[in-house]
Design a protein around this motif. Structure first.
Motif, PDB file in Angstrom:
ATOM      1  N   MET A 128      15.809  76.296  64.994  1.00 33.31           N
ATOM      2  CA  MET A 128      15.096  75.687  64.089  1.00 33.31           C
ATOM      3  C   MET A 128      15.951  75.465  62.827  1.00 33.31           C
ATOM      4  O   MET A 128      16.040  76.667  62.182  1.00 33.31           O
ATOM      5  CB  MET A 128      13.806  76.246  63.851  1.00 33.31           C
ATOM      6  CG  MET A 128      12.850  75.353  63.038  1.00 33.31           C
ATOM      7  SD  MET A 128      11.206  76.228  62.735  1.00 33.31           S
ATOM      8  CE  MET A 128      11.671  77.560  61.185  1.00 33.31           C
ATOM      9  N   GLY A 129      16.575  74.477  62.732  1.00 32.64           N
ATOM     10  CA  GLY A 129      17.550  74.727  61.469  1.00 32.64           C
ATOM     11  C   GLY A 129      16.801  74.014  60.208  1.00 32.64           C
ATOM     12  O   GLY A 129      15.750  73.319  60.163  1.00 32.64           O
ATOM     13  N   GLY A 130      17.358  74.161  58.992  1.00 32.40           N
ATOM     14  CA  GLY A 130      17.041  73.605  57.775  1.00 32.40           C
ATOM     15  C   GLY A 130      15.938  74.533  57.320  1.00 32.40           C
ATOM     16  O   GLY A 130      14.973  74.029  56.493  1.00 32.40           O
ATOM     17  N   ARG A 131      15.768  75.741  57.703  1.00 35.53           N
ATOM     18  CA  ARG A 131      14.635  76.759  56.916  1.00 35.53           C
ATOM     19  C   ARG A 131      15.071  76.908  55.459  1.00 35.53           C
ATOM     20  O   ARG A 131      14.068  77.152  54.853  1.00 35.53           O
ATOM     21  CB  ARG A 131      14.416  77.796  57.671  1.00 35.53           C
ATOM     22  CG  ARG A 131      13.626  77.560  59.161  1.00 35.53           C
ATOM     23  CD  ARG A 131      13.527  78.740  59.766  1.00 35.53           C
ATOM     24  NE  ARG A 131      14.754  79.267  60.231  1.00 35.53           N
ATOM     25  CZ  ARG A 131      14.711  80.576  60.855  1.00 35.53           C
ATOM     26  NH1 ARG A 131      13.575  81.169  61.138  1.00 35.53           N
ATOM     27  NH2 ARG A 131      15.800  80.959  61.258  1.00 35.53           N
ATOM     28  N   SER A 132      16.406  76.908  55.073  1.00 37.15           N
ATOM     29  CA  SER A 132      16.937  77.035  53.703  1.00 37.15           C
ATOM     30  C   SER A 132      17.632  75.846  53.224  1.00 37.15           C
ATOM     31  O   SER A 132      18.144  75.417  54.312  1.00 37.15           O
ATOM     32  CB  SER A 132      17.543  78.464  53.732  1.00 37.15           C
ATOM     33  OG  SER A 132      18.546  78.553  54.435  1.00 37.15           O
ATOM     34  N   ILE A 133      17.848  75.955  52.083  1.00 35.27           N
ATOM     35  CA  ILE A 133      18.725  74.765  51.463  1.00 35.27           C
ATOM     36  C   ILE A 133      20.457  75.070  52.192  1.00 35.27           C
ATOM     37  O   ILE A 133      21.020  74.055  52.532  1.00 35.27           O
ATOM     38  CB  ILE A 133      18.953  74.704  50.050  1.00 35.27           C
ATOM     39  CG1 ILE A 133      17.384  74.109  49.633  1.00 35.27           C
ATOM     40  CG2 ILE A 133      19.906  73.817  49.472  1.00 35.27           C
ATOM     41  CD1 ILE A 133      17.064  74.185  48.103  1.00 35.27           C
ATOM     42  N   LYS A 136      20.575  74.381  55.505  1.00 33.26           N
ATOM     43  CA  LYS A 136      20.339  72.837  55.800  1.00 33.26           C
ATOM     44  C   LYS A 136      21.771  72.329  55.650  1.00 33.26           C
ATOM     45  O   LYS A 136      22.256  71.530  56.481  1.00 33.26           O
ATOM     46  CB  LYS A 136      19.409  72.139  55.299  1.00 33.26           C
ATOM     47  CG  LYS A 136      19.191  70.661  55.286  1.00 33.26           C
ATOM     48  CD  LYS A 136      18.034  70.092  54.589  1.00 33.26           C
ATOM     49  CE  LYS A 136      18.038  68.650  55.028  1.00 33.26           C
ATOM     50  NZ  LYS A 136      17.098  67.905  53.936  1.00 33.26           N
ATOM     51  N   GLU A 137      22.412  72.642  54.439  1.00 37.74           N
ATOM     52  CA  GLU A 137      23.693  72.048  54.459  1.00 37.74           C
ATOM     53  C   GLU A 137      24.817  72.729  55.280  1.00 37.74           C
ATOM     54  O   GLU A 137      25.668  71.841  55.742  1.00 37.74           O
ATOM     55  CB  GLU A 137      24.156  72.501  52.753  1.00 37.74           C
ATOM     56  CG  GLU A 137      23.219  72.127  51.654  1.00 37.74           C
ATOM     57  CD  GLU A 137      23.450  72.739  50.285  1.00 37.74           C
ATOM     58  OE1 GLU A 137      24.083  73.914  50.421  1.00 37.74           O
ATOM     59  OE2 GLU A 137      23.065  72.223  49.545  1.00 37.74           O
ATOM     60  N   SER A 138      24.499  73.670  55.811  1.00 38.16           N
ATOM     61  CA  SER A 138      25.817  74.117  56.720  1.00 38.16           C
ATOM     62  C   SER A 138      25.399  73.399  58.207  1.00 38.16           C
ATOM     63  O   SER A 138      26.400  72.942  58.850  1.00 38.16           O
ATOM     64  CB  SER A 138      25.754  75.648  57.157  1.00 38.16           C
ATOM     65  OG  SER A 138      24.548  76.029  57.750  1.00 38.16           O
ATOM     66  N   VAL A 139      24.210  72.826  58.440  1.00 32.13           N
ATOM     67  CA  VAL A 139      24.054  72.184  59.595  1.00 32.13           C
ATOM     68  C   VAL A 139      24.779  71.014  59.283  1.00 32.13           C
ATOM     69  O   VAL A 139      25.166  70.177  60.348  1.00 32.13           O
ATOM     70  CB  VAL A 139      22.530  72.363  60.081  1.00 32.13           C
ATOM     71  CG1 VAL A 139      22.365  71.210  61.072  1.00 32.13           C
ATOM     72  CG2 VAL A 139      22.208  73.771  60.896  1.00 32.13           C
ATOM     73  N   GLU A 140      24.359  70.110  58.329  1.00 34.50           N
ATOM     74  CA  GLU A 140      24.731  68.860  58.053  1.00 34.50           C
ATOM     75  C   GLU A 140      26.257  68.787  57.762  1.00 34.50           C
ATOM     76  O   GLU A 140      26.833  67.774  58.212  1.00 34.50           O
ATOM     77  CB  GLU A 140      24.096  68.345  56.639  1.00 34.50           C
ATOM     78  CG  GLU A 140      22.483  68.020  57.178  1.00 34.50           C
ATOM     79  CD  GLU A 140      21.793  67.803  55.573  1.00 34.50           C
ATOM     80  OE1 GLU A 140      22.402  67.961  54.481  1.00 34.50           O
ATOM     81  OE2 GLU A 140      20.828  67.157  55.624  1.00 34.50           O
ATOM     82  N   ALA A 141      26.820  70.066  57.500  1.00 39.27           N
ATOM     83  CA  ALA A 141      28.105  69.835  57.512  1.00 39.27           C
ATOM     84  C   ALA A 141      29.082  70.043  58.714  1.00 39.27           C
ATOM     85  O   ALA A 141      30.212  69.740  58.848  1.00 39.27           O
ATOM     86  CB  ALA A 141      28.559  70.939  56.363  1.00 39.27           C
ATOM     87  N   ASP A 142      28.207  70.233  59.592  1.00 40.76           N
ATOM     88  CA  ASP A 142      28.966  70.676  61.076  1.00 40.76           C
ATOM     89  C   ASP A 142      29.212  69.186  61.481  1.00 40.76           C
ATOM     90  O   ASP A 142      28.311  68.559  62.353  1.00 40.76           O
ATOM     91  CB  ASP A 142      28.090  71.371  61.903  1.00 40.76           C
ATOM     92  CG  ASP A 142      28.683  71.734  63.136  1.00 40.76           C
ATOM     93  OD1 ASP A 142      29.800  71.240  63.520  1.00 40.76           O
ATOM     94  OD2 ASP A 142      27.968  72.262  64.134  1.00 40.76           O
ATOM     95  N   SER A 143      30.296  68.650  61.659  1.00 41.39           N
ATOM     96  CA  SER A 143      30.838  67.199  62.239  1.00 41.39           C
ATOM     97  C   SER A 143      30.869  67.208  63.729  1.00 41.39           C
ATOM     98  O   SER A 143      30.861  66.170  64.435  1.00 41.39           O
ATOM     99  CB  SER A 143      32.076  66.905  61.563  1.00 41.39           C
ATOM    100  OG  SER A 143      33.075  67.842  62.033  1.00 41.39           O
TER     101      SER A 143
END
Length: 159
Positions: A128-133, A136-143
């Protein structure tokens, strides 16, 4: 490798070993047959654990004794089934049937409890990602990640 030795099966099936403490080459079934069934039972237990997301139960875990008892019941079930036993009716309950029912009950207990609290490693867990800012940013940065099928607001009415 099994969770228990063949002597645990002998303890459950005293009628098959004639009072001895373990199976041997002169018993029916033999010790090699029982050890083969225990190995199969161990594989079955591990496969059912894997389907619930758990690894093999280590000997240091409190759940090891539960797995050992289930493994012994599996071996006892097959040892009792190996005997020639004529039934008088289809609904007659024999010792093998009772051992199978006990094995199923033991597996239900084993699979219903949270084994991760008993020292068994989880092989797969839900993410479950995006529980913290920052998360969420590290998941979105993963290309290299797979993009989600659904996004927030995807089904909102746009008028």
């Amino acid at each position: 490798m099994a969770y228990c030795p063949s002597s645990s099966v002998a303890a459950l099936t005293r009628n098959l070993v004639s009072g001895a403490s373990d199976f041997s080459t002169s018993t029916s079934p033999t010790d090699s047959q029982v050890n083969g069934w225990l190995s199969s039972g161990c594989s079955l237990i591990n496969a059912q654990l894997a389907s619930k997301g758990y690894g093999v139960i280590p000997t240091s875990s409190a759940a090891y004794e539960l797995a050992a008892q289930a493994n012994a019941l599996y071996g006892a079930w097959l040892a009792e089934r190996s005997r020639t036993n004529a039934r008088t009716s289809a609904d007659e309950r024999g010792r093998a049937d009772m051992m199978k029912d006990d094995f199923d009950a033991q597996m239900k207990v084993l699979l219903d409890i949270d084994l991760s609290r008993m020292g068994v490693s989880q092989t797969s867990t839900a993410y479950m990602g995006g529980r913290s800012i920052t998360g969420k940013e590290s998941v979105e940065a993963d290309s290299d990640r797979v993009l989600p099928r659904f996004t927030r607001g995807m089904f909102d009415r746009k008028e």
